[in-house]
Scaffold this motif. Structure first.
Motif, PDB file in Angstrom:
ATOM      1  N   TYR A 106      40.683  42.291  51.285  1.00  0.00           N
ATOM      2  CA  TYR A 106      39.782  42.564  50.160  1.00  0.00           C
ATOM      3  C   TYR A 106      39.240  41.256  49.569  1.00  0.00           C
ATOM      4  O   TYR A 106      39.261  41.033  48.363  1.00  0.00           O
ATOM      5  N   ALA A 107      38.741  40.424  50.455  1.00  0.00           N
ATOM      6  CA  ALA A 107      38.254  39.102  50.036  1.00  0.00           C
ATOM      7  C   ALA A 107      36.989  39.195  49.184  1.00  0.00           C
ATOM      8  O   ALA A 107      36.587  38.204  48.568  1.00  0.00           O
ATOM      9  N   ASP A 108      36.372  40.368  49.155  1.00  0.00           N
ATOM     10  CA  ASP A 108      35.213  40.564  48.284  1.00  0.00           C
ATOM     11  C   ASP A 108      35.633  40.875  46.853  1.00  0.00           C
ATOM     12  O   ASP A 108      34.779  41.023  45.970  1.00  0.00           O
ATOM     13  N   VAL A 109      36.941  40.953  46.589  1.00  0.00           N
ATOM     14  CA  VAL A 109      37.434  41.277  45.250  1.00  0.00           C
ATOM     15  C   VAL A 109      38.195  40.103  44.623  1.00  0.00           C
ATOM     16  O   VAL A 109      37.857  39.641  43.529  1.00  0.00           O
ATOM     17  N   GLY A 110      39.229  39.618  45.297  1.00  0.00           N
ATOM     18  CA  GLY A 110      40.138  38.667  44.670  1.00  0.00           C
ATOM     19  C   GLY A 110      39.667  37.239  44.563  1.00  0.00           C
ATOM     20  O   GLY A 110      39.600  36.668  43.463  1.00  0.00           O
ATOM     21  N   PRO A 111      39.331  36.576  45.666  1.00  0.00           N
ATOM     22  CA  PRO A 111      39.051  35.135  45.623  1.00  0.00           C
ATOM     23  C   PRO A 111      37.894  34.775  44.699  1.00  0.00           C
ATOM     24  O   PRO A 111      36.892  35.492  44.610  1.00  0.00           O
ATOM     25  N   VAL A 112      38.058  33.640  44.027  1.00  0.00           N
ATOM     26  CA  VAL A 112      37.035  33.121  43.114  1.00  0.00           C
ATOM     27  C   VAL A 112      36.705  31.698  43.540  1.00  0.00           C
ATOM     28  O   VAL A 112      37.605  30.879  43.762  1.00  0.00           O
ATOM     29  N   VAL A 113      35.415  31.408  43.658  1.00  0.00           N
ATOM     30  CA  VAL A 113      34.996  30.063  44.046  1.00  0.00           C
ATOM     31  C   VAL A 113      35.390  29.084  42.935  1.00  0.00           C
ATOM     32  O   VAL A 113      35.123  29.314  41.753  1.00  0.00           O
ATOM     33  N   ILE A 114      36.036  27.996  43.328  1.00  0.00           N
ATOM     34  CA  ILE A 114      36.500  27.000  42.362  1.00  0.00           C
ATOM     35  C   ILE A 114      35.314  26.216  41.833  1.00  0.00           C
ATOM     36  O   ILE A 114      34.518  25.684  42.631  1.00  0.00           O
ATOM     37  N   PRO A 115      35.154  26.127  40.500  1.00  0.00           N
ATOM     38  CA  PRO A 115      34.041  25.340  39.955  1.00  0.00           C
ATOM     39  C   PRO A 115      34.103  23.886  40.424  1.00  0.00           C
ATOM     40  O   PRO A 115      35.186  23.335  40.650  1.00  0.00           O
ATOM     41  N   ASP A 116      32.940  23.264  40.555  1.00  0.00           N
ATOM     42  CA  ASP A 116      32.872  21.882  41.042  1.00  0.00           C
ATOM     43  C   ASP A 116      33.670  20.918  40.177  1.00  0.00           C
ATOM     44  O   ASP A 116      34.198  19.920  40.671  1.00  0.00           O
ATOM     45  N   TRP A 117      33.746  21.199  38.884  1.00  0.00           N
ATOM     46  CA  TRP A 117      34.401  20.277  37.948  1.00  0.00           C
ATOM     47  C   TRP A 117      35.920  20.427  37.931  1.00  0.00           C
ATOM     48  O   TRP A 117      36.623  19.592  37.357  1.00  0.00           O
ATOM     49  N   MET A 118      36.452  21.463  38.555  1.00  0.00           N
ATOM     50  CA  MET A 118      37.877  21.772  38.413  1.00  0.00           C
ATOM     51  C   MET A 118      38.720  21.047  39.455  1.00  0.00           C
ATOM     52  O   MET A 118      38.400  21.032  40.640  1.00  0.00           O
ATOM     53  N   ASP A 119      39.831  20.457  39.000  1.00  0.00           N
ATOM     54  CA  ASP A 119      40.808  19.825  39.878  1.00  0.00           C
ATOM     55  C   ASP A 119      41.529  20.904  40.680  1.00  0.00           C
ATOM     56  O   ASP A 119      41.869  21.972  40.165  1.00  0.00           O
ATOM     57  N   LEU A 120      41.791  20.627  41.963  1.00  0.00           N
ATOM     58  CA  LEU A 120      42.483  21.607  42.802  1.00  0.00           C
ATOM     59  C   LEU A 120      43.868  21.939  42.264  1.00  0.00           C
ATOM     60  O   LEU A 120      44.358  23.061  42.429  1.00  0.00           O
ATOM     61  N   ASP A 121      44.527  20.972  41.632  1.00  0.00           N
ATOM     62  CA  ASP A 121      45.854  21.240  41.076  1.00  0.00           C
ATOM     63  C   ASP A 121      45.773  22.232  39.921  1.00  0.00           C
ATOM     64  O   ASP A 121      46.690  23.033  39.711  1.00  0.00           O
ATOM     65  N   ASP A 122      44.686  22.180  39.137  1.00  0.00           N
ATOM     66  CA  ASP A 122      44.476  23.200  38.109  1.00  0.00           C
ATOM     67  C   ASP A 122      44.171  24.547  38.754  1.00  0.00           C
ATOM     68  O   ASP A 122      44.666  25.590  38.321  1.00  0.00           O
ATOM     69  N   ALA A 123      43.354  24.524  39.802  1.00  0.00           N
ATOM     70  CA  ALA A 123      42.927  25.768  40.439  1.00  0.00           C
ATOM     71  C   ALA A 123      44.112  26.547  40.994  1.00  0.00           C
ATOM     72  O   ALA A 123      44.211  27.769  40.804  1.00  0.00           O
TER      73      ALA A 123
END
Length: 364
Positions: free
Chosen positions: A121-138
Motif C-alpha cells: 500500500y505504498a500509495d497510502v503510507g510513505p511520505v516524501v521527505i521534505p528537502d530541508w529535513m535531516d534524515l535522522d529527523d525523518a
C-alpha cells in the motif's frame, strides 16, 4: 531481495532504520508468533527503487519516510484515521492492524532492518521527505515522534495539568516533551536508569525520579501532587517493565501474563480520581493482572492505541520545521547494519548510555 507482489507495492532501499524499544519485546520473547527468519524493523526511511503499476503518488528516486503502520487507506477504520487498526492488512486479527517487522500477530510483514524492504500500500503510507529535513529527523517520524505525541494527545492534557510519564526510553521522552505542547504545567518522568533520567531532565525537560530510590511510587506521586495524584499518567513502558517481583516472575519469566504490568499499575493507582491514563507501551495479546476495580471506582478514563502515524505526520513535520521538537537529538548511536546484533545487545542491556540507536547502510 524483496519483490513487487501487488500493484500497490513499492520496493524501498533503506537509508536509515532504528531499533525500537518495541523490538526488544520481540527480542525478549514477549510477543507470540515471532517466527524464525522474520526481518525485524518498523522504523525506516529510504529511496524508492521500484513501484507497482497502481502507485501514482510516488516516483522512483523519491526519498520517503515510511510509517510503521501498514494501512490500506480505504477500510472502515482507515477512513476514521485509525491507521494502526486497518482491517484490510491483518484480517485474521481482531484488534491490531499491520506493522512492519513485528511478528505474525501484526500480519507477518518483513521489516526495514535490512538493505531493501517491500512496502505494501505504498500509495497510502510513505511520505516524501521534505528537502530541508535531516534524515535522522525523518526516520524518527516513522514511529517514535508520533507515538510519543499521540500518547500526550490521548491524555487530553489541559492547560496547567500535571503529567507523569512512566519510562524514559525514546517514546517516553517524546511523550514528556510533547506534553508541553498540549499545555502541561508540570511533567514528571519515572525510570530506573540514571543516565536516561538525566537525559530526560534536559531534553524534555522534566522532573525526574528513579523508582529504585523510592519506597512506594504511588505514595510518592500522591505526596508530590498535594495528595490528589497526577492529572494524566502515560505508560510508555509496556511488558518489559521492572519494579515488581511478582509481575516480573509471571509476566517476563513464566509468560503467564502479557508482560510485566507494573507500570500500568502505577499509572492507574497514581493518577487522580477522574484522571486519564494513556497507554502506548506494548503488551502481548493475553491477559494481565490489572486493578480494573480501581479504574471503575476512581472514574478513570483509559485511552490506548498504536499511533496513527499518517494522520499525525502533517502537524509533526511542521513542529520539526518550527523547532518545537528535535527528534534527532535523541539519537546517541549510529551503527552499520552488519553490526546489528551488537546494537541490539547494547540497547537491550542499556550499555554505553544508549538512548536511541540508528542503523545506517554498511559503509554509510
Amino acid at each position: 531481495m524483496p519483490e513487487i507482489l501487488h500493484p500497490r507495492d513499492a520496493i524501498v532501499r533503506v537509508t536509515r532504520s532504528c531499533i525500537c524499544g518495541s523490538d526488544l519485546h520481540l527480542y525478549h520473547g514477549m510477543v507470540p508468533d515471532t517466527r524464525v527468519g522474520t526481518t525485524f524493523g518498523h522504523e525506516f526511511c529510504g529511496v524508492v527503487e521500484q513501484l507497482g503499476p497502481e502507485v501514482e503518488n510516488l516516483k522512483v528516486g523519491d526519498h520517503v519516510l515510511v510509517p510503521f503502520n501498514i494501512a490500506c487507506g480505504q477500510c472502515h477504520f482507515c477512513l476514521q484515521g485509525l491507521f494502526g487498526n486497518c482491517h484490510e492488512v491483518n484480517p485474521e486479527a481482531t484488534a491490531l492492524g499491520g506493522i512492519f517487522g513485528y511478528s505474525h500477530t501484526a500480519g507477518g510483514y518483513d521489516g526495514g532492518q535490512a538493505e531493501y524492504v517491500r512496502v505494501p500500500y505504498a500509495d497510502v503510507g510513505p511520505v516524501v521527505i521534505p528537502d530541508w529535513m535531516d534524515l535522522d529527523d525523518a526516520v524518527m517520524l516513522t514511529d517514535v515522534v508520533p507515538t510519543g505525541y499521540q500518547a500526550a494527545e490521548m491524555g487530553g492534557i489541559q492547560k496547567g495539568d500535571t503529567v507523569v510519564v512512566f519510562g524514559a526510553g525514546p517514546v517516553g521522552l517524546m511523550a514528556a516533551r510533547c506534553a508541553w505542547l498540549f499545555g502541561a504545567g508540570r511533567v514528571i518522568v519515572i525510570d530506573m536508569y540514571d543516565y536516561r533520567l538525566e537525559f530526560a531532565r534536559t531534553y524534555c525537560p522534566a522532573e525526574v525520579y528513579n523508582f529504585k530510590e523510592i519506597d512506594d511510587v504511588v505514595v510518592f506521586l500522591k505526596k508530590a501532587t498535594d495528595g490528589l495524584g497526577a492529572d494524566v499518567a502515560i505508560d510508555a513502558v509496556g511488558g518489559d517493565a521492572s519494579g515488581n517481583a511478582l509481575h516480573t516472575l509471571f509476566g517476563t519469566k513464566l509468560k503467564l501474563e502479557a508482560g510485566s504490568a507494573i507500570a500500568l499499575h502505577w499509572a492507574i493507582n497514581s493518577v487522580k480520581k477522574g484522571g486519564i491514563v494513556s497507554i502506548v507501551g506494548v503488551y502481548g495479546p493475553t491477559g494481565n493482572m490489572i486493578p480494573i476495580g480501581n479504574v471503575v471506582n476512581k472514574g478513570i478514563t483509559i485511552r490506548a492505541n498504536q499511533a496513527s502515524v499518517k494522520r499525525l505526520l502533517p502537524r509533526l513535520i511542521e513542529h520539526v520545521r518550527m523547532g518545537h521538537i528535535d527528534p534527532k537529538a535523541m539519537i546517541t548511536h549510529r551503527v552499520p547494519l552488519d553490526h546489528i546484533a551488537d546494537a541490539y545487545h547494547m540497547f537491550a542491556a542499556k550499555l554505553d548510555g544508549c538512548i536511541k540507536p540508528v542503523l545506517v547502510p554498511n559503509g554509510g
